[in-house]
Design an enzyme around this catalytic site. Structure first.
Site, PDB file in Angstrom:
ATOM      1  N   ASP A   1       1.437  -1.770   0.097  1.00 49.97           N
ATOM      2  CA  ASP A   1       0.279  -0.117  -0.158  1.00 49.97           C
ATOM      3  C   ASP A   1       1.003   1.324  -0.050  1.00 49.97           C
ATOM      4  O   ASP A   1       2.478   1.180   0.199  1.00 49.97           O
ATOM      5  CB  ASP A   1      -0.529  -0.346   1.231  1.00 49.97           C
TER       6      ASP A   1
HETATM    7  C1  GLC Z   1      -4.497   5.066  -0.070  1.00 48.76           C
HETATM    8  C2  GLC Z   1      -4.943   3.057   0.232  1.00 48.76           C
HETATM    9  C3  GLC Z   1      -5.219   2.433  -1.359  1.00 48.76           C
HETATM   10  C4  GLC Z   1      -4.910   2.921  -2.949  1.00 48.76           C
HETATM   11  C5  GLC Z   1      -3.939   3.517  -2.146  1.00 48.76           C
HETATM   12  C6  GLC Z   1      -3.296   4.671  -3.656  1.00 48.76           C
HETATM   13  O1  GLC Z   1      -3.277   5.131   0.542  1.00 48.76           O
HETATM   14  O2  GLC Z   1      -5.396   2.481   1.471  1.00 48.76           O
HETATM   15  O3  GLC Z   1      -6.577   1.632  -0.526  1.00 48.76           O
HETATM   16  O4  GLC Z   1      -4.902   2.150  -3.584  1.00 48.76           O
HETATM   17  O5  GLC Z   1      -3.258   4.190  -1.247  1.00 48.76           O
HETATM   18  O6  GLC Z   1      -4.166   5.710  -3.551  1.00 48.76           O
END
Ligand code: GLC
Length: 743
Positions: free
Chosen positions: A232
């Site tokens: 993430d």
């Molecule tokens: C965010 C989210 C994730 C998302 C990623 C990119 O913090 O937790 O679901 O796909 O970052 O935006």
């Protein structure tokens, strides 16, 4: 130069250490690194619409993004109980991704709704792992059918927003396997997502991003995942640790800092270059696959996608209540009835949640305009302000409008600021000013239909006994206003079912005493008993049970049958539409194992199917139940086990509305737990060969083994400890007993 038959191994063989390391983290917020023979690929959110940012990039949906269809978020799609529909939405998302040059869509999010307060529940499918797994797999299949990858998220046990970068989800092994990992396992095995996104949080003390048990042993070795594990955004704590654990791609890019750490570790001998080679091979394979599948000339019809969004939204609306008033249900609206629409949310719809999933819609339908288009003039009064500031004049105008109408459609819901990625909710209550408005409107006219707009469950116990009809609209995407109008006027017969329980009060809910944790730890004290499993085990009343949803027609259920073979169960039931409208019913199959040797929920969803029937039409529906979905995770054997014995199979319209129960006996698995020095006398006595050796070696065995009271009193003694009681068992005796048990 790569050719179509160039393999990733070929490419990696020609890369330097620095180039391999460069692949292991992003070039930018949304792009992977390009190296010789390996094109950069573009990834972006997800999950229910493309959030492609061209300018300032952020991972929280703050910056602008390209217009795209905002399909119903997962909270709505989860209520559809319709994998075919979800797959069609996925295919449309994949086409839109192709048209924007996106090669991986960051979604679906399938985390279990452990607490009703989780700020991101709008982005997840259900409190139940089967619903999450079946619909999650459908979404992955749909998107990937278009040659676009997905990123199954957030792996794993990311069930709250509070302290999400650090908190440790402290979960016992069985709930971890049977509840929190189970949907991920189903999607990985059934739909092979190109990537899996590891979560921010820790699991039993170790960050997911550096957790070799999670990312390698379970995901790859057990489940056979062969794609890329991506972090993430900002989830990596230690890049070398995470590489060893099985994390291939760190996002976002950090200008080469992590690359340098990897190179230094290989040079220092603290990281085997083979690990980096494996990562690079997976990343190159992803880039080659994505590039090969890219169709940047793809176009799509915005209106067709909007129509699909409307169809999906309508199929996700849940008719919770439709009690007769003066002998007649208020819904569907009587043609020609004078209707007052009350509530700003009818005019200014809230159709998605805040954070990284936030989409710039191609258009937005509001319910008020749609109702007017469908029924002619309807009165309107905003009734409240979206900022929640009380406004007596608005209430007065609303009660006047209500008094003058035959039926009131009252739109209530959660303001955007109460639920979002990044923080959790504090309570389940609707805004106080909206509840005050409800009182005033009911006073003026009791014929009220409440339409809810909320990403997470709201408490309805103070409302359901005063309002004839309630429609749960969740957050329905850009076409949600039109979809709600379709349901209210009867153009669409509602067929949504609750994918999460609506309890009487927050304190009744499973996580109520263990949320959101403290000092870096949140204890999953409810164990296996998440969602309806909890309310059923505690025999608690609920406002509306998991699986509940009404229709404008009626169905007869007959001839429920169950057969079993070595693949599992086959459940059949004949449904007849006994009403005057076409409609759809969701047949749910729950399994119970009375007298189980292990703790289990009273019943668990093991299969479901949605069937559409014309008035008077009958059809036999078959619901297959996989053998593995009847299993529990045996912590002694560290594997899934189907317990032998009788199972009650409930064929049901909800978790609390069982239409038929059929019992079936399953041979199950032979459960042989190896004996060892810590095995107790009671465990040894259950194994005749081992018991015989025990009796022979233990001088007073005759008395003990034939005396049930003595056996019960001493049965908990581990055989390896008997020597401590000068009971004459030597280590050789213990070995002989263990060996006999293995025969
Ligand atoms: C965010 C989210 C994730 C998302 C990623 C990119 O913090 O937790 O679901 O796909 O970052 O935006």
């Amino acid at each position: 130069m790569t050719t179509p038959d160039t393999t990733a191994d070929d490419v990696v063989a020609g890369l330097t250490l620095e180039q391999k390391a460069a692949l292991a983290s992003g070039a930018t917020v949304w792009r992977t690194e390009a190296v010789p023979g390996v094109p950069s690929i573009l990834v972006t959110d997800g999950p229910h619409g493309l959030r492609l940012q061209q300018g300032a990039a952020d991972h929280l949906g703050l910056g602008a993004s390209q217009p795209a269809t905002c399909f119903p978020p997962a909270v709505a799609l989860g209520s559809s109980f319709d994998p075919d529909l979800v797959e069609r939405v996925g295919a449309a998302l994949g086409a839109e991704a192709q048209s924007l040059g996106v090669q991986v869509l960051l979604g679906p999010g399938i985390n279990i709704k452990r607490s009703l307060l989780c700020g991101r529940n709008f982005e997840y499918l259900s409190e139940d792992p089967l619903v999450s797994g079946v619909l999650g797999a459908a979404m992955v299949r749909g998107v990937q059918s278009q040659g676009v990858g997905t990123s199954l998220k957030h792996f794993a046990a990311n069930n709250q927003e509070a302290d999400r970068f650090r908190v440790s989800a402290d979960v016992d092994e069985r709930p971890l396997r049977e509840i929190y990992l189970r949907a991920f396992e189903r999607v990985v095995r059934d739909a092979a997502p190109w990537t899996v996104m590891c979560s921010y949080n820790r699991i039993n003390g170790l960050h997911a991003s550096r957790n070799p048990w999670l990312l390698s042993e379970v995901l790859r070795d057990e489940w056979g995942f062969d794609g890329v594990v991506v972090s993430d955004w900002g989830a990596v704590v230690d890049r070398v640790d995470s590489a060893v654990a099985g994390l291939d791609l760190e996002m976002p890019g950090n200008q080469g800092r992590s690359d340098a750490e990897l190179v230094a570790a290989v040079r220092a001998g603290t990281l085997d270059e083979g690990v980096l080679d494996l990562m690079a091979t997976r990343l190159v394979a992803l880039a080659l696959r994505a590039t090969e599948a890219a169709r940047p000339d793809t176009t799509y019809d915005v209106d067709v996608h909007h129509a699909l969004a409307r169809e999906a939204a309508a199929a996700s609306v849940v008719l919770l209540q439709n009690a007769p008033y003066d002998g007649t249900p208020l819904l569907p609206l009587r043609p020609g009835a004078s209707v007052a629409v009350v509530g700003e949310l009818a005019r200014t719809p809230r159709f998605q949640g805040a954070g990284s999933s936030q989409v710039e819609p191609t258009r937005v339908d509001d319910a008020l305009t749609s109702l007017r288009a469908a029924t002619g003039e309807v009165g309107f009064a905003p009734g409240y302000r979206l900022d929640g500031e009380p406004d007596a004049d608005l209430v007065t105008a609303a009660t006047e409008a209500a008094a003058a109408a035959e039926v009131v459609i009252l739109f209530l819901g959660l303001p955007a600021g109460q639920e979002s990625e990044g923080f959790d909710r504090d309570h389940l209550e609707l805004p106080a000013d909206q509840l005050a408005l409800l009182d005033a409107v009911l006073e003026a006219n009791p014929r009220v239909v409440v339409v809810l707009s909320n990403g997470g469950v709201v408490r309805l116990s103070g409302l359901a006994d005063r309002v004839p009809a309630i429609v749960e609209g969740w957050l329905l995407g850009q076409a949600g206003g039109a979809a709600v109008a379709d349901v209210l006027v009867g153009a669409i017969n509602p067929s949504g079912r609750l994918a999460e329980t609506i309890p009487v009060r927050l304190l009744d809910s499973p996580a109520a005493l263990d949320f959101p944790g403290e000092h870096g730890h949140v204890r999953y004290g409810e164990g296996l008993h998440v969602g309806y499993r909890w309310y059923d085990a505690r025999e608690l009343d609920v406002s509306f049970p998991f699986g509940h949803g009404l229709s404008y027609t009626t169905f007869d259920w007959a001839d429920a049958k169950v057969s079993s073979d070595d693949t599992g169960l086959t459940v059949t039931v004949t449904l007849t539409n006994t009403g005057t409208r076409a409609g759809a019913e969701v047949v749910q199959v729950y399994a119970a194992r009375p007298g189980s040797a292990v703790v289990r929920a009273p019943r668990e969803l093991v299969g479901f199917g949605k069937v559409h029937l014309e008035p008077g039409e009958s059809r036999e529906l078959t619901v297959p139940v996989r053998r593995e979905d009847l299993a529990y995770w045996d912590v002694r054997l560290t594997r899934w086990v189907v317990e032998p014995g009788p199972y009650d199979v409930h064929v049901a319209a909800s978790s609390r509305n069982v239409r038929a129960t059929v019992s079936v006996d399953l041979a199950g698995d032979e459960i042989v737990v190896p004996l060892h020095a810590q095995s107790t006398i009671a465990e040894v006595v259950e194994r005749p060969a081992a018991a015989a050796v025990l009796a022979e070696r233990l001088g007073f065995a005759d008395g003990l083994l034939s005396d049930p009271v003595a056996l019960r009193a001493m049965g908990t003694l581990p055989i390896g400890r008997l020597g401590a009681f000068s009971l004459g068992l030597t280590a050789a005796d213990v070995d002989a007993i263990v060996a006999a048990g293995a025969q």
